[in-house]
Design a protein around this motif. Structure first.
Motif, mmCIF file in Angstrom:
data_model
loop_
_atom_site.group_PDB
_atom_site.id
_atom_site.type_symbol
_atom_site.label_atom_id
_atom_site.label_comp_id
_atom_site.label_asym_id
_atom_site.label_seq_id
_atom_site.Cartn_x
_atom_site.Cartn_y
_atom_site.Cartn_z
ATOM 1 N N UNK A 264 7.955 34.551 29.575
ATOM 2 C CA UNK A 264 8.247 34.152 28.204
ATOM 3 C C UNK A 264 6.947 33.753 27.501
ATOM 4 N N UNK A 265 6.591 34.417 26.385
ATOM 5 C CA UNK A 265 5.370 34.053 25.673
ATOM 6 C C UNK A 265 5.515 32.782 24.832
ATOM 7 N N UNK A 266 6.702 32.215 24.778
ATOM 8 C CA UNK A 266 6.960 31.021 23.959
ATOM 9 C C UNK A 266 7.339 29.843 24.844
ATOM 10 N N UNK A 267 7.161 28.669 24.307
ATOM 11 C CA UNK A 267 7.683 27.466 24.961
ATOM 12 C C UNK A 267 8.530 26.701 23.949
ATOM 13 N N UNK A 268 7.920 26.249 22.896
ATOM 14 C CA UNK A 268 8.610 25.422 21.908
ATOM 15 C C UNK A 268 9.765 26.185 21.262
ATOM 16 N N UNK A 269 9.534 27.443 20.887
ATOM 17 C CA UNK A 269 10.591 28.244 20.274
ATOM 18 C C UNK A 269 11.747 28.480 21.223
ATOM 19 N N UNK A 270 11.440 28.682 22.490
ATOM 20 C CA UNK A 270 12.488 28.891 23.489
ATOM 21 C C UNK A 270 13.316 27.624 23.662
ATOM 22 N N UNK A 271 12.667 26.467 23.739
ATOM 23 C CA UNK A 271 13.399 25.210 23.870
ATOM 24 C C UNK A 271 14.291 24.970 22.654
ATOM 25 N N UNK A 272 13.793 25.325 21.477
ATOM 26 C CA UNK A 272 14.601 25.199 20.260
ATOM 27 C C UNK A 272 15.826 26.108 20.333
ATOM 28 N N UNK A 273 15.629 27.332 20.821
ATOM 29 C CA UNK A 273 16.753 28.256 20.969
ATOM 30 C C UNK A 273 17.779 27.727 21.970
ATOM 31 N N UNK A 274 17.322 27.109 23.045
ATOM 32 C CA UNK A 274 18.260 26.516 24.004
ATOM 33 C C UNK A 274 19.127 25.473 23.308
ATOM 34 N N UNK A 275 18.482 24.595 22.544
ATOM 35 C CA UNK A 275 19.226 23.536 21.853
ATOM 36 C C UNK A 275 20.199 24.104 20.822
ATOM 37 N N UNK A 276 19.815 25.183 20.164
ATOM 38 C CA UNK A 276 20.660 25.774 19.134
ATOM 39 C C UNK A 276 21.821 26.585 19.710
ATOM 40 N N UNK A 277 21.832 26.794 21.023
ATOM 41 C CA UNK A 277 22.957 27.491 21.664
ATOM 42 C C UNK A 277 24.255 26.717 21.432
ATOM 43 N N UNK A 278 24.157 25.394 21.347
ATOM 44 C CA UNK A 278 25.349 24.572 21.093
ATOM 45 C C UNK A 278 25.976 24.951 19.759
ATOM 46 N N UNK A 279 25.159 25.042 18.714
ATOM 47 C CA UNK A 279 25.682 25.413 17.396
ATOM 48 C C UNK A 279 26.239 26.832 17.408
ATOM 49 N N UNK A 280 25.578 27.727 18.135
ATOM 50 C CA UNK A 280 26.083 29.093 18.229
ATOM 51 C C UNK A 280 27.508 29.093 18.780
ATOM 52 N N UNK A 281 27.734 28.377 19.882
ATOM 53 C CA UNK A 281 29.070 28.359 20.488
ATOM 54 C C UNK A 281 30.094 27.674 19.585
ATOM 55 N N UNK A 282 29.662 26.671 18.836
ATOM 56 C CA UNK A 282 30.598 25.968 17.965
ATOM 57 C C UNK A 282 30.994 26.803 16.750
ATOM 58 N N UNK A 283 30.176 27.815 16.422
ATOM 59 C CA UNK A 283 30.430 28.596 15.213
ATOM 60 C C UNK A 283 30.757 30.063 15.474
ATOM 61 N N UNK A 284 30.600 30.527 16.711
ATOM 62 C CA UNK A 284 30.768 31.956 16.996
ATOM 63 C C UNK A 284 32.173 32.428 16.630
ATOM 64 N N UNK A 285 32.232 33.610 16.050
ATOM 65 C CA UNK A 285 33.511 34.251 15.741
ATOM 66 C C UNK A 285 33.566 35.551 16.535
ATOM 67 N N UNK A 286 34.620 35.717 17.297
ATOM 68 C CA UNK A 286 34.808 36.929 18.083
ATOM 69 C C UNK A 286 36.135 37.563 17.699
ATOM 70 N N UNK A 287 36.135 38.875 17.575
ATOM 71 C CA UNK A 287 37.399 39.565 17.359
ATOM 72 C C UNK A 287 38.195 39.495 18.665
ATOM 73 N N UNK A 288 39.463 39.825 18.585
ATOM 74 C CA UNK A 288 40.281 39.864 19.801
ATOM 75 C C UNK A 288 39.694 40.826 20.818
ATOM 76 N N UNK A 289 39.193 41.976 20.353
ATOM 77 C CA UNK A 289 38.593 42.961 21.255
ATOM 78 C C UNK A 289 37.322 42.420 21.907
ATOM 79 N N UNK A 290 36.490 41.713 21.136
ATOM 80 C CA UNK A 290 35.260 41.144 21.699
ATOM 81 C C UNK A 290 35.583 40.069 22.732
ATOM 82 N N UNK A 291 36.574 39.241 22.440
ATOM 83 C CA UNK A 291 36.971 38.210 23.388
ATOM 84 C C UNK A 291 37.531 38.847 24.657
ATOM 85 N N UNK A 292 38.337 39.891 24.489
ATOM 86 C CA UNK A 292 38.896 40.582 25.652
ATOM 87 C C UNK A 292 37.794 41.207 26.503
ATOM 88 N N UNK A 293 36.804 41.801 25.861
ATOM 89 C CA UNK A 293 35.670 42.388 26.587
ATOM 90 C C UNK A 293 34.914 41.312 27.361
#
Length: 174
Positions: A78-107
């Motif tokens: 990984x060529x990044x450190x700070x940006x990667x750590x920020x992305x890890x922290x933002x994974x929480x918001x991604x999961x709280x806001x993600x929208x999946x169609x029924x087909x995507x959830x089934x997959x």
């Protein structure tokens, strides 16, 4: 529980291995087999795009160990450190806001079931059976995980997002 420490090693390299993690059970997580689908989705979508495609790392993943509660975000080459750590922290918001169609959830669910029900050669079957025996992971527990995976909903993604927000505040960094 004591807050995990942070550790860094400096060496003359252009790429890094960046990890951040902690114990979800210590943060109040109650086991739900939906974690299998969620960690697979998170690794193959959000982390793939943020850590590999945009960040230039060779790879990145989220791992949760149901036996111990240990959970960690990891990247490699990984060529990044700070940006990667920020992305890890933002994974929480991604999961709280993600929208999946029924087909995507089934997959996602099918992929998760495939990962826990993969075909094994006899030696792997024996090894897995031994580990299950030694750790007390019963057939009933395995069936509960299957049932949880098959009934995974977006609410489960939201709940894991809440847990990962707690993890972001309490995790150690390496």
């Amino acid at each position: 529980a004591d807050m995990p420490g942070n550790e860094g090693l400096t060496l003359p390299a252009q790429v890094n291995f960046v990890g951040k993690g902690g114990n979800l059970y210590d943060l109040g997580y109650e086991l739900n087999g939906s974690y299998v689908a969620i960690q697979k989705h998170l690794s193959l979508t959000y982390l793939w795009n943020r850590i590999r495609v945009q960040g230039g790392a060779y790879g990145g993943t989220f791992i949760f160990n149901a036996s111990s509660g240990a959970s960690q975000f990891l990247s490699w080459q990984d060529p990044n450190i700070v940006g990667t750590l920020k992305n890890y922290d933002e994974a929480a918001d991604y999961l709280k806001q993600v929208e999946l169609t029924d087909d995507e959830l089934e997959t996602t669910i099918i992929g998760a079931i495939g990962s826990i029900e993969s075909h094994d050669l006899p030696d792997a079957k024996g090894f897995k059976a031994t580990v299950r025996q030694m750790t007390g992971y019963s057939d009933e527990m395995r069936q509960q995980v299957r049932d949880d995976v098959l009934s995974t909903t977006l609410d489960d993604f939201r709940e894991m997002g809440d847990m990962l927000a707690r993890l972001a505040e309490n995790a150690g960094v390496v």
